[in-house]
Design an enzyme around this catalytic site. Sequence first.
Site, mmCIF file in Angstrom:
data_model
loop_
_atom_site.group_PDB
_atom_site.id
_atom_site.type_symbol
_atom_site.label_atom_id
_atom_site.label_comp_id
_atom_site.label_asym_id
_atom_site.label_seq_id
_atom_site.Cartn_x
_atom_site.Cartn_y
_atom_site.Cartn_z
ATOM 1 N N GLY A 29 20.417 16.921 -62.352
ATOM 2 C CA GLY A 29 20.813 16.744 -61.339
ATOM 3 C C GLY A 29 22.163 16.175 -61.842
ATOM 4 O O GLY A 29 22.328 15.392 -62.570
ATOM 5 N N ASP A 30 23.021 15.831 -60.241
ATOM 6 C CA ASP A 30 24.302 15.771 -59.924
ATOM 7 C C ASP A 30 25.198 15.702 -61.112
ATOM 8 O O ASP A 30 26.035 15.036 -61.291
ATOM 9 C CB ASP A 30 23.972 13.836 -59.736
ATOM 10 C CG ASP A 30 23.458 13.895 -58.437
ATOM 11 O OD1 ASP A 30 23.123 14.246 -58.107
ATOM 12 O OD2 ASP A 30 21.736 12.732 -58.910
ATOM 13 N N LYS B 29 27.799 20.136 -59.810
ATOM 14 C CA LYS B 29 27.496 21.472 -59.199
ATOM 15 C C LYS B 29 28.216 22.175 -57.527
ATOM 16 O O LYS B 29 28.751 22.929 -57.433
ATOM 17 C CB LYS B 29 26.439 21.958 -58.332
ATOM 18 C CG LYS B 29 24.706 21.246 -59.939
ATOM 19 C CD LYS B 29 23.389 22.027 -59.549
ATOM 20 C CE LYS B 29 23.037 20.775 -58.553
ATOM 21 N NZ LYS B 29 22.327 19.673 -59.261
ATOM 22 N N GLY C 160 21.838 16.854 -53.342
ATOM 23 C CA GLY C 160 23.629 15.809 -52.287
ATOM 24 C C GLY C 160 24.309 16.451 -53.568
ATOM 25 O O GLY C 160 24.987 15.700 -54.294
ATOM 26 N N HIS C 161 24.996 17.361 -52.802
ATOM 27 C CA HIS C 161 26.409 17.356 -53.284
ATOM 28 C C HIS C 161 27.701 17.359 -53.171
ATOM 29 O O HIS C 161 28.327 17.960 -51.280
ATOM 30 C CB HIS C 161 26.166 19.348 -53.545
ATOM 31 C CG HIS C 161 25.094 20.370 -54.269
ATOM 32 N ND1 HIS C 161 25.531 21.689 -54.129
ATOM 33 C CD2 HIS C 161 24.138 19.303 -54.870
ATOM 34 C CE1 HIS C 161 23.378 21.284 -54.990
ATOM 35 N NE2 HIS C 161 23.013 20.400 -55.000
ATOM 36 N N GLN D 228 18.976 20.310 -57.455
ATOM 37 C CA GLN D 228 18.488 20.149 -58.497
ATOM 38 C C GLN D 228 18.733 20.567 -59.929
ATOM 39 O O GLN D 228 19.639 20.911 -60.595
ATOM 40 C CB GLN D 228 17.057 20.050 -58.570
ATOM 41 C CG GLN D 228 16.440 18.962 -57.483
ATOM 42 C CD GLN D 228 16.772 19.952 -55.990
ATOM 43 O OE1 GLN D 228 16.356 21.091 -55.864
ATOM 44 N NE2 GLN D 228 17.327 19.047 -55.429
ATOM 45 N N LEU E 31 34.959 15.376 -67.717
ATOM 46 C CA LEU E 31 35.260 14.792 -68.828
ATOM 47 C C LEU E 31 36.151 13.640 -68.649
ATOM 48 O O LEU E 31 35.929 12.673 -69.419
ATOM 49 C CB LEU E 31 36.056 16.166 -69.569
ATOM 50 C CG LEU E 31 36.254 15.383 -71.063
ATOM 51 C CD1 LEU E 31 35.124 16.132 -71.566
ATOM 52 C CD2 LEU E 31 37.421 16.889 -71.368
ATOM 53 N N ASP E 32 36.837 13.539 -67.981
ATOM 54 C CA ASP E 32 37.285 12.202 -67.358
ATOM 55 C C ASP E 32 37.018 10.860 -67.596
ATOM 56 O O ASP E 32 37.730 9.754 -67.685
ATOM 57 C CB ASP E 32 38.367 12.516 -65.851
ATOM 58 C CG ASP E 32 37.172 12.885 -64.649
ATOM 59 O OD1 ASP E 32 36.507 13.437 -65.035
ATOM 60 O OD2 ASP E 32 37.292 12.102 -64.298
ATOM 61 N N SER F 164 36.108 20.619 -66.416
ATOM 62 C CA SER F 164 37.179 19.461 -64.768
ATOM 63 C C SER F 164 36.743 18.237 -65.609
ATOM 64 O O SER F 164 35.794 17.655 -65.838
ATOM 65 C CB SER F 164 34.800 19.377 -63.774
ATOM 66 O OG SER F 164 35.846 18.305 -62.764
HETATM 67 P P1 GDP Z 1 25.448 17.658 -57.597
HETATM 68 O O1 GDP Z 1 24.405 17.364 -56.716
HETATM 69 O O2 GDP Z 1 25.581 18.205 -58.983
HETATM 70 O O3 GDP Z 1 26.125 18.820 -56.897
HETATM 71 O O4 GDP Z 1 26.572 16.852 -58.150
HETATM 72 P P2 GDP Z 1 26.658 15.399 -56.788
HETATM 73 O O5 GDP Z 1 27.751 15.884 -55.832
HETATM 74 O O6 GDP Z 1 25.999 14.468 -56.886
HETATM 75 O O7 GDP Z 1 28.060 14.153 -58.290
HETATM 76 C C1 GDP Z 1 28.922 14.588 -58.856
HETATM 77 C C2 GDP Z 1 29.569 13.992 -58.209
HETATM 78 O O8 GDP Z 1 30.833 13.655 -59.083
HETATM 79 C C3 GDP Z 1 30.466 13.991 -56.858
HETATM 80 O O9 GDP Z 1 31.058 13.040 -56.099
HETATM 81 C C4 GDP Z 1 31.758 14.970 -57.806
HETATM 82 O O10 GDP Z 1 32.731 14.919 -56.692
HETATM 83 C C5 GDP Z 1 32.357 14.157 -59.022
HETATM 84 N N1 GDP Z 1 32.680 15.468 -59.456
HETATM 85 C C6 GDP Z 1 32.574 16.644 -59.772
HETATM 86 N N2 GDP Z 1 32.814 16.824 -60.855
HETATM 87 C C7 GDP Z 1 33.667 16.003 -61.328
HETATM 88 C C8 GDP Z 1 35.245 15.284 -62.474
HETATM 89 O O11 GDP Z 1 35.224 16.559 -63.583
HETATM 90 N N3 GDP Z 1 35.376 13.964 -62.930
HETATM 91 C C9 GDP Z 1 35.358 13.456 -61.361
HETATM 92 N N4 GDP Z 1 35.469 12.014 -61.779
HETATM 93 N N5 GDP Z 1 34.288 13.477 -60.807
HETATM 94 C C10 GDP Z 1 33.833 14.950 -60.331
HETATM 95 P P1 IMO Z 2 21.257 17.510 -56.788
HETATM 96 O O1 IMO Z 2 21.543 18.656 -56.624
HETATM 97 C C1 IMO Z 2 19.209 14.201 -58.773
HETATM 98 C C2 IMO Z 2 15.084 14.009 -58.206
HETATM 99 C C3 IMO Z 2 14.098 12.544 -57.449
HETATM 100 C C4 IMO Z 2 13.068 12.154 -57.905
HETATM 101 C C5 IMO Z 2 12.447 13.857 -58.232
HETATM 102 C C6 IMO Z 2 11.806 14.513 -57.373
HETATM 103 O O2 IMO Z 2 21.958 16.539 -56.231
HETATM 104 O O3 IMO Z 2 21.650 17.342 -58.588
HETATM 105 P P2 IMO Z 2 11.939 15.381 -55.007
HETATM 106 O O4 IMO Z 2 12.935 14.000 -53.642
HETATM 107 O O5 IMO Z 2 12.887 16.364 -55.167
HETATM 108 O O6 IMO Z 2 10.113 15.306 -54.542
HETATM 109 O O7 IMO Z 2 12.287 13.947 -56.030
HETATM 110 O O8 IMO Z 2 13.723 14.620 -58.467
HETATM 111 N N1 IMO Z 2 16.096 14.911 -57.554
HETATM 112 C C7 IMO Z 2 16.784 15.185 -58.116
HETATM 113 N N2 IMO Z 2 18.279 13.499 -58.416
HETATM 114 N N3 IMO Z 2 20.018 15.291 -58.203
HETATM 115 C C8 IMO Z 2 18.910 15.962 -57.013
HETATM 116 O O9 IMO Z 2 19.304 17.034 -56.660
HETATM 117 C C9 IMO Z 2 17.577 15.598 -57.231
HETATM 118 N N4 IMO Z 2 16.821 16.166 -56.088
HETATM 119 C C10 IMO Z 2 15.876 15.330 -56.675
HETATM 120 O O10 IMO Z 2 15.397 11.643 -57.867
HETATM 121 O O11 IMO Z 2 12.940 11.597 -59.445
HETATM 122 MG MG MG Z 3 23.615 15.768 -55.921
#
Ligand code: GDP
Ligand code: IMO
Ligand code: MG
Length: 429
Positions: free
Chosen positions: A12-13, A16, A40-41, A223, A331-332, A412
Amino acid sequence: MSTVVITGTQWGDEGKGKIVDYLAQQAETVVRFQGGSNAGHTVAVHGEEYKLRLLPSGILYKGTHNIIANGVVVDPEVMLQEMDAMEKRGIDVSGIRLSDRAHVVMPYHRLMDGIGDEARGKEKIGTTKRGIGPCYMDRDDRIGIRVCDLMDKEEFARKLKANLARKNQELQAIYHHEPLEYEDVLEEYLGYAERIRPYVCDTITLLNEEIASGRRILFEGAQATMLDIDYGTYPYVTASHPVSGGVAVGTGVAPKKIDKVVGVVKAYCTRVGEGPFPTEQLGAVGDKIREAGHEYGTVTGRPRRTGWLDACVVRYAGLLSGIDYMAITRLDILDDFDEIKMCTGYRYKGELLPGMPASLKVLAEVEPVYETFPGWKTDTSCIRDYDALPEQAKKYLERLAETTHIAIGIVSVGPNRDQTIILAKDMFA
Ligand code: GDP
Ligand code: IMO
Ligand code: MG
């Protein structure tokens, strides 16, 4: 070709939201197909940041349809809060559509998620406490409340009464929590029902009609593969199917109508919550990655665990989801490292493993086989052309493509829309 799936390949994170927002320039509809407000996107546009939990990341484009499909578990309070927040910022939310089959997250789900996970003690999963697991449990127990039930006052009242009788017993006896008042929950949810009613529809028919008419559709995974209920590091997983197969059951779009799959790969690894993480770096390297990448959770604010890129995980995601292209993000963040490592194999008891072990005991004991790359020590955040990337960065990326057998489609180099290097020009072609 008209349908593209975006799926997370790690824990995750990965970024996306950024990739969905970028590709949404070409899409006409964006669809969430699983998970709920545990996501959390983050999307950054012209220096402004938008954090989305339940609403699809296509919301920032006027005229785009944004569908919350049947596989999503919907907390109506969160949905309405997000819609209000978007409207306050001048974003049009009229294109949102919510499936009448989606399951509704209830207050007891949130309570039980929080207290229940803490009660596991050392075995806790570290959930986001948004009620996601308990809501899917009720679905599978066939006592869940769906959006269509919420739209029907009598039906909702009947189901709520039956469920609450049972949940209150559990809350008191197992969770030592005071019971919830039927009238309070009823009134609260009937209030939400009226506000969400205009957005509710049969999204199965809608989506299939859109596909038939050639509209470009983007499916936004939340996720990621290693959090998938079946394929991830069970039990340290979420309760849904983030792999591309989740699209079919989560939307009612048949698998053969899925044209392309893009796997989002963070250039290193992070994980929030408990569970195995073979390439985790607990010392100075891990701290450096966390600080360089500001790796703190969007939903919970928790510091994320950090480590080197694990190509075994990406290879596994490629296999499970049929990934055509990788979108490599952040990558940055690696711009200032002297050396960078990538795990390309797992060794267990002296042997290289052919796949991802099911046993967590084995996964906890595998020895990652690392390849070391010299750092590029160059600011990549202003580069827009793949050829202009430092040679060392290209070597790192190309080794990943080689060892995973997946082509690179996007790189990116920053959170903003323009900080994107495109190799696969038209994802919808
Ligand atoms: P997601 O849950 O997969 O949508 O990812 P999150 O939003 O939780 O976390 C990704 C974080 O990285 C966010 O704060 C984005 O704005 C940031 N982000 C995405 N792509 C890049 C990148 O190429 N470089 C940097 N520095 N930040 C990025
Ligand atoms: P995005 O879409 C990162 C993790 C939680 C926990 C496990 C189960 O932003 O990538 P849950 O509340 O889903 O039952 O928790 O999954 N988890 C994530 N970790 N990014 C997420 O979403 C996540 N959604 C759930 O931290 O370990
Ligand atoms: Mg996220």
